[in-house]
Design a protein around this motif. Structure first.
Motif, PDB file in Angstrom:
ATOM      1  N   HIS A  39       1.484 -52.776  28.887  1.00  0.00           N
ATOM      2  CA  HIS A  39       0.493 -51.782  29.298  1.00  0.00           C
ATOM      3  C   HIS A  39       0.779 -51.258  30.711  1.00  0.00           C
ATOM      4  O   HIS A  39       0.705 -50.048  30.952  1.00  0.00           O
ATOM      5  N   GLU A  40       1.102 -52.162  31.605  1.00  0.00           N
ATOM      6  CA  GLU A  40       1.405 -51.770  32.982  1.00  0.00           C
ATOM      7  C   GLU A  40       2.632 -50.859  33.035  1.00  0.00           C
ATOM      8  O   GLU A  40       2.646 -49.862  33.757  1.00  0.00           O
ATOM      9  N   SER A  41       3.647 -51.184  32.267  1.00  0.00           N
ATOM     10  CA  SER A  41       4.867 -50.370  32.230  1.00  0.00           C
ATOM     11  C   SER A  41       4.587 -48.977  31.674  1.00  0.00           C
ATOM     12  O   SER A  41       5.058 -47.975  32.226  1.00  0.00           O
ATOM     13  N   ILE A  42       3.817 -48.905  30.598  1.00  0.00           N
ATOM     14  CA  ILE A  42       3.468 -47.612  30.001  1.00  0.00           C
ATOM     15  C   ILE A  42       2.699 -46.765  31.013  1.00  0.00           C
ATOM     16  O   ILE A  42       3.001 -45.586  31.212  1.00  0.00           O
ATOM     17  N   GLU A  43       1.729 -47.385  31.667  1.00  0.00           N
ATOM     18  CA  GLU A  43       0.917 -46.652  32.639  1.00  0.00           C
ATOM     19  C   GLU A  43       1.764 -46.161  33.818  1.00  0.00           C
ATOM     20  O   GLU A  43       1.635 -45.011  34.253  1.00  0.00           O
ATOM     21  N   THR A  44       2.643 -46.996  34.320  1.00  0.00           N
ATOM     22  CA  THR A  44       3.501 -46.629  35.449  1.00  0.00           C
ATOM     23  C   THR A  44       4.413 -45.456  35.088  1.00  0.00           C
ATOM     24  O   THR A  44       4.536 -44.489  35.859  1.00  0.00           O
ATOM     25  N   ILE A  45       5.041 -45.524  33.927  1.00  0.00           N
ATOM     26  CA  ILE A  45       5.946 -44.451  33.498  1.00  0.00           C
ATOM     27  C   ILE A  45       5.161 -43.155  33.267  1.00  0.00           C
ATOM     28  O   ILE A  45       5.597 -42.076  33.676  1.00  0.00           O
ATOM     29  N   ALA A  46       4.007 -43.262  32.617  1.00  0.00           N
ATOM     30  CA  ALA A  46       3.194 -42.074  32.349  1.00  0.00           C
ATOM     31  C   ALA A  46       2.766 -41.393  33.651  1.00  0.00           C
ATOM     32  O   ALA A  46       2.849 -40.165  33.777  1.00  0.00           O
ATOM     33  N   LYS A  47       2.332 -42.185  34.615  1.00  0.00           N
ATOM     34  CA  LYS A  47       1.928 -41.598  35.900  1.00  0.00           C
ATOM     35  C   LYS A  47       3.113 -40.985  36.632  1.00  0.00           C
ATOM     36  O   LYS A  47       2.991 -39.932  37.258  1.00  0.00           O
ATOM     37  N   ALA A  48       4.274 -41.617  36.550  1.00  0.00           N
ATOM     38  CA  ALA A  48       5.482 -41.059  37.178  1.00  0.00           C
ATOM     39  C   ALA A  48       5.839 -39.722  36.520  1.00  0.00           C
ATOM     40  O   ALA A  48       6.241 -38.775  37.210  1.00  0.00           O
ATOM     41  N   MET A  49       5.671 -39.645  35.211  1.00  0.00           N
ATOM     42  CA  MET A  49       5.944 -38.385  34.512  1.00  0.00           C
ATOM     43  C   MET A  49       4.945 -37.309  34.933  1.00  0.00           C
ATOM     44  O   MET A  49       5.324 -36.153  35.137  1.00  0.00           O
ATOM     45  N   GLN A  50       3.682 -37.683  35.069  1.00  0.00           N
ATOM     46  CA  GLN A  50       2.659 -36.722  35.485  1.00  0.00           C
ATOM     47  C   GLN A  50       2.941 -36.174  36.880  1.00  0.00           C
ATOM     48  O   GLN A  50       2.621 -35.029  37.174  1.00  0.00           O
ATOM     49  N   GLN A  51       3.527 -36.999  37.723  1.00  0.00           N
ATOM     50  CA  GLN A  51       3.811 -36.604  39.111  1.00  0.00           C
ATOM     51  C   GLN A  51       5.236 -36.065  39.272  1.00  0.00           C
ATOM     52  O   GLN A  51       5.726 -35.924  40.383  1.00  0.00           O
ATOM     53  N   ASP A  52       5.900 -35.785  38.158  1.00  0.00           N
ATOM     54  CA  ASP A  52       7.273 -35.258  38.149  1.00  0.00           C
ATOM     55  C   ASP A  52       8.261 -36.156  38.891  1.00  0.00           C
ATOM     56  O   ASP A  52       9.239 -35.681  39.462  1.00  0.00           O
ATOM     57  N   GLN A  53       8.024 -37.461  38.845  1.00  0.00           N
ATOM     58  CA  GLN A  53       8.946 -38.429  39.452  1.00  0.00           C
ATOM     59  C   GLN A  53       9.905 -39.010  38.412  1.00  0.00           C
ATOM     60  O   GLN A  53      10.817 -39.737  38.759  1.00  0.00           O
ATOM     61  N   CYS A  54       9.663 -38.670  37.162  1.00  0.00           N
ATOM     62  CA  CYS A  54      10.485 -39.172  36.061  1.00  0.00           C
ATOM     63  C   CYS A  54      10.672 -38.018  35.080  1.00  0.00           C
ATOM     64  O   CYS A  54       9.700 -37.359  34.715  1.00  0.00           O
ATOM     65  N   PRO A  55      11.906 -37.752  34.662  1.00  0.00           N
ATOM     66  CA  PRO A  55      12.119 -36.685  33.674  1.00  0.00           C
ATOM     67  C   PRO A  55      11.325 -36.958  32.400  1.00  0.00           C
ATOM     68  O   PRO A  55      11.217 -38.101  31.952  1.00  0.00           O
ATOM     69  N   LEU A  56      10.778 -35.897  31.824  1.00  0.00           N
ATOM     70  CA  LEU A  56       9.958 -36.058  30.624  1.00  0.00           C
ATOM     71  C   LEU A  56      10.731 -36.723  29.487  1.00  0.00           C
ATOM     72  O   LEU A  56      10.188 -37.581  28.791  1.00  0.00           O
ATOM     73  N   SER A  57      11.973 -36.333  29.317  1.00  0.00           N
ATOM     74  CA  SER A  57      12.747 -36.908  28.206  1.00  0.00           C
ATOM     75  C   SER A  57      12.946 -38.409  28.386  1.00  0.00           C
ATOM     76  O   SER A  57      12.745 -39.188  27.451  1.00  0.00           O
ATOM     77  N   LEU A 101       8.388 -28.617  25.424  1.00  0.00           N
ATOM     78  CA  LEU A 101       7.318 -29.593  25.143  1.00  0.00           C
ATOM     79  C   LEU A 101       6.565 -30.051  26.395  1.00  0.00           C
ATOM     80  O   LEU A 101       5.722 -30.950  26.305  1.00  0.00           O
ATOM     81  N   GLU A 102       6.839 -29.456  27.531  1.00  0.00           N
ATOM     82  CA  GLU A 102       6.248 -29.936  28.786  1.00  0.00           C
ATOM     83  C   GLU A 102       4.726 -30.034  28.733  1.00  0.00           C
ATOM     84  O   GLU A 102       4.165 -31.103  29.005  1.00  0.00           O
ATOM     85  N   GLN A 103       4.047 -28.963  28.403  1.00  0.00           N
ATOM     86  CA  GLN A 103       2.580 -28.994  28.422  1.00  0.00           C
ATOM     87  C   GLN A 103       1.994 -29.927  27.365  1.00  0.00           C
ATOM     88  O   GLN A 103       1.112 -30.728  27.680  1.00  0.00           O
ATOM     89  N   PRO A 104       2.481 -29.896  26.125  1.00  0.00           N
ATOM     90  CA  PRO A 104       1.943 -30.857  25.144  1.00  0.00           C
ATOM     91  C   PRO A 104       2.191 -32.319  25.554  1.00  0.00           C
ATOM     92  O   PRO A 104       1.324 -33.177  25.335  1.00  0.00           O
ATOM     93  N   ILE A 105       3.342 -32.585  26.162  1.00  0.00           N
ATOM     94  CA  ILE A 105       3.614 -33.953  26.615  1.00  0.00           C
ATOM     95  C   ILE A 105       2.647 -34.337  27.725  1.00  0.00           C
ATOM     96  O   ILE A 105       2.081 -35.431  27.715  1.00  0.00           O
ATOM     97  N   LYS A 106       2.425 -33.441  28.673  1.00  0.00           N
ATOM     98  CA  LYS A 106       1.496 -33.741  29.773  1.00  0.00           C
ATOM     99  C   LYS A 106       0.078 -33.947  29.247  1.00  0.00           C
ATOM    100  O   LYS A 106      -0.656 -34.781  29.772  1.00  0.00           O
ATOM    101  N   ASP A 107      -0.294 -33.195  28.212  1.00  0.00           N
ATOM    102  CA  ASP A 107      -1.603 -33.417  27.578  1.00  0.00           C
ATOM    103  C   ASP A 107      -1.662 -34.807  26.951  1.00  0.00           C
ATOM    104  O   ASP A 107      -2.665 -35.526  27.092  1.00  0.00           O
ATOM    105  N   ASP A 108      -0.586 -35.187  26.262  1.00  0.00           N
ATOM    106  CA  ASP A 108      -0.519 -36.532  25.672  1.00  0.00           C
ATOM    107  C   ASP A 108      -0.601 -37.606  26.752  1.00  0.00           C
ATOM    108  O   ASP A 108      -1.239 -38.641  26.563  1.00  0.00           O
ATOM    109  N   LEU A 109       0.035 -37.354  27.884  1.00  0.00           N
ATOM    110  CA  LEU A 109       0.047 -38.352  28.970  1.00  0.00           C
ATOM    111  C   LEU A 109      -1.358 -38.619  29.492  1.00  0.00           C
ATOM    112  O   LEU A 109      -1.692 -39.766  29.802  1.00  0.00           O
ATOM    113  N   GLN A 110      -2.176 -37.573  29.564  1.00  0.00           N
ATOM    114  CA  GLN A 110      -3.555 -37.776  30.044  1.00  0.00           C
ATOM    115  C   GLN A 110      -4.317 -38.729  29.136  1.00  0.00           C
ATOM    116  O   GLN A 110      -4.961 -39.663  29.609  1.00  0.00           O
TER     117      GLN A 110
END
Length: 154
Positions: free
Chosen positions: A47-65, A131-140
């Motif tokens: 859970h912690e790993s998923i949350e960390t990666i998702a937040k990094a993606m939301q902040q553009d610190q990790c490529p979406l792919s 897929l950027e916007q749909p992925i960001k919606d999924d991340l929320q």
């Protein structure tokens, strides 16, 4: 007299077996507590790993792919993953994963010609834009779900 000796021996055998059974039961309970503790620890790590990666993606610190690959694999490793229907809950994350999972990573990339690598990179980047916007919606919704799961776990 023989009956009394047999009775005493029988009582001693039953008492010895009872003590042995008690010791085994105690060990089993201790082992089960250890297993439950390790499972809880692993679930927390996932859970912690998923949350960390998702937040990094939301902040553009990790490529979406890259994030989609990592999150999809982590979700698949959660207990009872099939029951949760992660593919349907976060379809864009899984769509990205399905589109790029065949692409080589790390050392495997070195085995391909540079022209082929560049072609795959352009394709991956095109998927990220598409897929950027749909992925960001999924991340929320994913971040909210993970937080709820972590609260349940406590």
């Amino acid at each position: 007299m023989l009956i009394w000796i047999s009775l005493i021996i029988g009582v001693l055998v039953v008492a010895g077996l009872s003590v042995y059974a008690g010791v085994l039961l105690s060990r089993l309970r201790q082992q089960n507590r250890g297993i439950a503790k390790n499972q809880k620890k692993r679930l927390n790590y996932l859970h912690e790993s998923i949350e960390t990666i998702a937040k990094a993606m939301q902040q553009d610190q990790c490529p979406l792919s890259e994030g989609c690959i990592r999150i999809a694999v982590l979700l698949d490793n959660l207990p009872q993953a099939e029951r949760h229907n992660f593919t349907e809950r976060w379809p864009s994350i899984h769509e990205m994963y399905e589109r790029i999972k065949h692409m080589p990573t790390h050392e495997a990339r070195k085995e391909f010609p540079k022209k082929e690598i560049r072609k795959m990179d352009l394709e991956r980047e095109r998927f990220e834009v598409e897929l950027e916007q749909p992925i960001k919606d999924d991340l929320q919704t994913l971040v909210i779900w993970v937080k709820e799961e972590r609260v349940k776990q406590r």
